[in-house]
Scaffold this active site. Structure first.
Site, PDB file in Angstrom:
ATOM      1  N   TYR A  17      -2.228  -0.535  10.992  1.00 36.61           N
ATOM      2  CA  TYR A  17      -1.973  -1.454   9.632  1.00 36.61           C
ATOM      3  C   TYR A  17      -0.767  -0.825   8.683  1.00 36.61           C
ATOM      4  O   TYR A  17      -0.096  -1.999   8.162  1.00 36.61           O
ATOM      5  CB  TYR A  17      -2.992  -0.926   9.385  1.00 36.61           C
ATOM      6  CG  TYR A  17      -3.330  -0.608   7.374  1.00 36.61           C
ATOM      7  CD1 TYR A  17      -3.278  -2.259   6.893  1.00 36.61           C
ATOM      8  CD2 TYR A  17      -3.540  -0.070   6.373  1.00 36.61           C
ATOM      9  CE1 TYR A  17      -2.814  -2.789   5.606  1.00 36.61           C
ATOM     10  CE2 TYR A  17      -3.622  -0.379   5.421  1.00 36.61           C
ATOM     11  CZ  TYR A  17      -3.360  -1.633   4.902  1.00 36.61           C
ATOM     12  OH  TYR A  17      -3.314  -1.924   3.740  1.00 36.61           O
ATOM     13  N   THR A  49       0.691  -1.021   0.045  1.00 36.51           N
ATOM     14  CA  THR A  49      -0.180   0.125   0.074  1.00 36.51           C
ATOM     15  C   THR A  49       0.525   0.948  -0.265  1.00 36.51           C
ATOM     16  O   THR A  49       2.313   1.276   0.648  1.00 36.51           O
ATOM     17  CB  THR A  49      -1.007  -0.157   1.664  1.00 36.51           C
ATOM     18  OG1 THR A  49      -0.943   1.337   1.408  1.00 36.51           O
ATOM     19  CG2 THR A  49      -0.188  -0.381   2.295  1.00 36.51           C
ATOM     20  N   ASP A  50       0.423   2.388  -0.607  1.00 34.41           N
ATOM     21  CA  ASP A  50       0.651   3.805  -0.255  1.00 34.41           C
ATOM     22  C   ASP A  50       0.862   3.956   1.136  1.00 34.41           C
ATOM     23  O   ASP A  50       1.895   5.137   1.037  1.00 34.41           O
ATOM     24  CB  ASP A  50       0.037   4.674  -1.440  1.00 34.41           C
ATOM     25  CG  ASP A  50      -0.999   5.016  -0.806  1.00 34.41           C
ATOM     26  OD1 ASP A  50      -1.910   4.641  -0.478  1.00 34.41           O
ATOM     27  OD2 ASP A  50      -1.866   5.669  -1.437  1.00 34.41           O
ATOM     28  N   GLU A  51       0.486   3.117   1.803  1.00 33.11           N
ATOM     29  CA  GLU A  51       0.613   4.021   3.310  1.00 33.11           C
ATOM     30  C   GLU A  51       1.396   3.613   3.718  1.00 33.11           C
ATOM     31  O   GLU A  51       1.436   5.001   5.628  1.00 33.11           O
ATOM     32  CB  GLU A  51      -0.932   3.392   4.048  1.00 33.11           C
ATOM     33  CG  GLU A  51      -2.074   3.086   3.043  1.00 33.11           C
ATOM     34  CD  GLU A  51      -3.793   3.626   3.608  1.00 33.11           C
ATOM     35  OE1 GLU A  51      -3.491   3.774   5.379  1.00 33.11           O
ATOM     36  OE2 GLU A  51      -4.575   3.065   3.841  1.00 33.11           O
ATOM     37  N   LYS A  55       2.340  -3.300   7.569  1.00 32.01           N
ATOM     38  CA  LYS A  55       2.682  -2.919   6.323  1.00 32.01           C
ATOM     39  C   LYS A  55       3.802  -2.766   5.870  1.00 32.01           C
ATOM     40  O   LYS A  55       5.262  -3.865   5.212  1.00 32.01           O
ATOM     41  CB  LYS A  55       1.958  -2.945   5.238  1.00 32.01           C
ATOM     42  CG  LYS A  55       0.283  -3.076   4.853  1.00 32.01           C
ATOM     43  CD  LYS A  55       0.054  -4.747   4.702  1.00 32.01           C
ATOM     44  CE  LYS A  55      -0.213  -4.467   3.116  1.00 32.01           C
ATOM     45  NZ  LYS A  55      -0.446  -5.838   2.498  1.00 32.01           N
TER      46      LYS A  55
END
Ligand code: NAD
Ligand code: TYD
Length: 354
Positions: A158, A132-134, A162
């Site tokens: 989260y 993810t970009d997060e 990741k």
């Protein structure tokens, strides 16, 4: 054949459906079937001999070793994860368990399998990790979009879990030579999206006459990509990505949340008007903000376009219309995912935020 993990979830299932529609290559689909996994999404594959579904955990090394030995996949694509930020705030342990420990165990099993392959198969093998970009953290309104060079600055349980999994994947390449590829994608939307996430939640709440809960001031920005475009990017990276590299995936569609909610309301006003003739916008309710809420994500997807020639097929306007139409046409799928467990979650999350 290929082995996909998490293929009963939102993106994994879209990927499996597209893969089988476009290629003759079989898929082994390993999924634990948590609350987010749904075999109904894969119902059209029930009689397809090219789809082998196995219920299980990516952290179950014995099971993974057995599946790899039995099916001899040429690639493993890891979609399996706990994926909802709000749930990670209420209960981070599952996120560490699956996203960190699970990815570690999967990598170890894959490394054992890959090491024993004949030279040609060994060279052709790929492990693709879907992320993810997060992991890059939050941008200010004026920062440039995330490139692959951005520092990792995850802010939620989260995104931290990741980020940890991405680091493990990277290390397994640098230390052991495992042929890995990582994709970091922005927010997805589209068919089969579990209605705990923003867009499907707004559609199902609007139709049910319920409040549309917007966190904080609603001016947080996300960069939206239609799920089928994410799937095409993954196929592209699997075919042509450079080993050990990461690729950002995004649709150049930055939008504040409130604009998304207004767009969903406008489409529903057009396609399924309220019985009283008023707008669904009247259901918008501002609620307490998410703790540590990242203000803005934006993806610079130039590398993927430049090196692998990928571009999204959908604009936000075409993708969001397809999505709203899909939810209107699949009321039964929605009803069936709104199980007891789903109702408990909604009660816990939105009573606290009210
Ligand atoms: P999802 O929550 O809809 O699906 C996750 C799937 O993984 C479910 O089917 C679940 O049963 C399965 N799963 C969970 N734990 C497992 C375990 N231990 N072993 C095997 N299976 C397990 O998530 P999604 O939105 O489809 O996301 C898929 C991947 O893409 C995730 O890795 C996520 O981090 C990443 N991603 C998602 C988005 C997004 O906007 N949804 C954006 C970028 C990246
Ligand atoms: P979400 O779909 O949970 O994705 P992520 O947090 O991974 O970006 O949320 C998207 C945005 O919408 C995020 O800024 C939080 C916001 N949001 C709301 O305002 N209300 C809601 O009920 C939900 C679920 C999300």
């Amino acid at each position: 054949m290929i082995l996909v993990t998490g293929g009963a979830g939102f993106i994994g299932a879209n990927f499996v459906l597209d893969w089988l529609a476009q290629s003759g290559e079989a898929v082994v689909n390993l999924d634990k079937l948590t609350y987010a996994g749904n075999l109904e999404t894969l119902a059209s594959l029930k009689d397809d001999p090219k789809h082998v579904f196995v219920q299980g955990d990516i952290g179950d090394s014995e099971l993974i070793d057995r599946l790899l030995a039995e099916h001899q996949p040429r690639a493993v694509l890891n979609f399996a994860a706990e994926s909802h930020v709000d749930r990670s705030i209420h209960g981070p342990e599952d996120f560490v368990h699956t996203n960190v420990l699970g990815t570690f165990r999967l990598l170890e099993s894959v490394r054992g399998y890959w090491s024993g392959l004949a030279p040609e198969s060994k060279q052709a093998f790929r492990f693709l990790h879907v992320s993810t970009d997060e992991v890059y953290g939050s941008l200010s309104a004026t920062d440039p979009a995330f490139t692959e060079e951005n520092k990792y600055e995850p802010n939620s349980p989260y995104s931290a879990s990741k980020a940890a999994s991405d680091h493990l994947v990277r290390a397994w390449h640098h230390t052991y030579g495992l042929p890995v590829l990582t994709t970091n994608c922005s927010n997805n939307y589209g068919p089969f999206h579990f209605p705990e996430k923003l867009i499907p939640l707004m559609i199902v709440n609007a139709l049910a006459g319920k409040p549309l809960p917007v966190y904080g001031d609603g001016m947080q920005v996300r960069d939206w990509l239609y799920v089928k475009d994410h799937c095409s990017a993954i196929r592209r990276v699997l075919e042509g990505g450079k080993l050990g590299e990461t690729y950002n995936v995004g649709g150049w569609n930055e939008k504040p949340n409130i604009e998304i909610v207004n767009t969903v309301c406008a489409l529903l006003d057009e396609l399924r008007p309220r019985a009283d003739g008023r707008s669904y916008r009247e259901q918008i309710t501002y609620v307490t903000d998410r703790p540590g809420h990242d203000r803005r994500y934006a993806i610079d997807a130039h590398k993927l376009e430049r090196e692998l020639g990928w571009k999204p097929a959908e604009t936000f306007d075409t993708g969001i219309r397809k999505t709203v139409e899909w939810y209107l046409d699949h009321a039964e799928w929605v009803r069936n995912v709104q199980s007891g467990a789903y109702r408990d979650w909604v009660k816990k999350q939105y009573e606290a935020a009210a």
